[in-house]
Scaffold this active site. Structure first.
Site, PDB file in Angstrom:
ATOM      1  N   LEU A 204       8.749   4.492   4.274  1.00  0.00           N
ATOM      2  CA  LEU A 204       8.494   4.572   5.435  1.00  0.00           C
ATOM      3  C   LEU A 204       8.610   3.302   6.551  1.00  0.00           C
ATOM      4  CD1 LEU A 204       7.977   8.692   5.119  1.00  0.00           C
ATOM      5  CD2 LEU A 204      10.346   7.325   4.653  1.00  0.00           C
ATOM      6  N   ALA A 205       9.215   3.318   7.637  1.00  0.00           N
ATOM      7  CA  ALA A 205       8.808   2.645   8.421  1.00  0.00           C
ATOM      8  C   ALA A 205       7.273   3.230   9.218  1.00  0.00           C
ATOM      9  CB  ALA A 205       9.700   3.259   9.515  1.00  0.00           C
ATOM     10  N   GLU A 206       7.076   4.154   8.923  1.00  0.00           N
ATOM     11  CA  GLU A 206       5.794   4.116   9.768  1.00  0.00           C
ATOM     12  C   GLU A 206       4.765   5.565   8.820  1.00  0.00           C
ATOM     13  OE1 GLU A 206       4.578   1.506  11.783  1.00  0.00           O
ATOM     14  OE2 GLU A 206       6.620   2.320  11.814  1.00  0.00           O
ATOM     15  N   THR A 207       3.707   5.125   8.079  1.00  0.00           N
ATOM     16  CA  THR A 207       2.740   6.402   7.974  1.00  0.00           C
ATOM     17  C   THR A 207       1.331   6.614   8.342  1.00  0.00           C
ATOM     18  OG1 THR A 207       3.608   6.491   5.672  1.00  0.00           O
ATOM     19  CG2 THR A 207       1.216   7.068   5.486  1.00  0.00           C
TER      20      THR A 207
END
Length: 261
Positions: free
Chosen positions: A44-47
């Site tokens: 994902l774009a961010e964790t």
């Protein structure tokens, strides 16, 4: 070791819209390489990873390839998990980022409002290189701490941009924010970050620490409505408050489970 994981769609009240972020609440910090591997596996774009620190929470954010200094949508997602899944008592969560300082998220019904530091903006003299990787050159270029802000004339121009993500990696910044006046909102934007492993981010909270002071100065008002024109789209309200900016939106849970490490 089992680690809880949640996936939340941020800056939307509709599942499959907004920006999905993974959130992993931890008892203590994992080695950096493990957190980076988890973020890469999530893709994902961010964790976001959060660890309780007294009455506050330390927070860190990873793209699939790097740790970043600040991430709005994953902070919003983290607050959503703490409020709605982990029974945080109260209506304000204070986060600590060792890269960006104190951050907070306030809950007002279904609305979550981030309180972030305002970006520092400097207008850059135009260079032909600013057109690299984009199908149309911007009319104005602003340099923030980590990103370029490219300003265009209309929402239609933003929608029509066809980025060459490999070419965009030549710019010496985290990402490129493109923006213009909106047709039904004060402004619209898109965010391209191939240099940090995210070709086009669906909704970028941190970009609005740059967008908000810029458009506040142009439009002569501090309360602004915004839409990010990714395929998933996202809606935000922004309020410039001196050297801080409040970025507000909704969020919805997509999944919860656990991972084996």
């Amino acid at each position: 070791m089992k680690i809880p994981i949640y996936q939340v769609d941020a800056f939307t009240n509709e599942r499959f819209k907004g920006n999905p972020a993974a959130v992993c609440p931890l008892d203590s910090w994992l080695p950096d390489v493990v957190m980076q591997n988890i973020a890469a596996e999530n893709n994902l774009a961010e964790t976001a990873f959060v660890v309780a620190a007294g009455n506050e929470y330390e927070i860190r954010w990873f793209t699939p390839t790097v740790e970043v200094d600040l991430c709005g949508h994953a902070t919003l997602a983290s607050a959503y998990v703490l409020f709605n899944e982990l029974n945080f008592a109260g209506d304000q969560i204070n986060f600590i980022s060792h890269r960006s300082g104190p951050l907070s998220v306030t809950k007002n019904g279904s609305i979550l409002a981030l309180n972030f530091p305002v970006d520092s903006l400097t207008e850059a003299p135009f260079k032909p290189a600013f057109a690299i990787g984009l199908s149309q050159a911007p009319r104005t270029v602003i340099k923030g701490k980590t990103d370029y802000l490219f300003v265009y004339n209309s929402e239609a121009e933003i929608l029509a941009l066809q980025p060459d993500f490999e070419a965009l990696k030549a710019h010496p910044v985290r990402g490129i924010i493109v923006t213009a006046p909106g047709e039904t909102t004060d402004f619209v934007s898109r965010f391209f970050g191939p240099a940090c492993g995210v070709n086009e981010d669906p909704v970028t909270g941190s970009a609005h620490t740059t967008l908000t002071p810029y458009w506040a100065s142009i439009l002569g008002k501090t309360e602004l409505t915004a839409r990010q024109l990714s395929q998933r789209t996202g809606d935000l309200t922004c309020n410039l408050m001196g050297d801080r900016v409040e970025i507000a939106g909704e969020a919805v849970l997509y999944l919860k489970g656990e991972i084996e490490v």
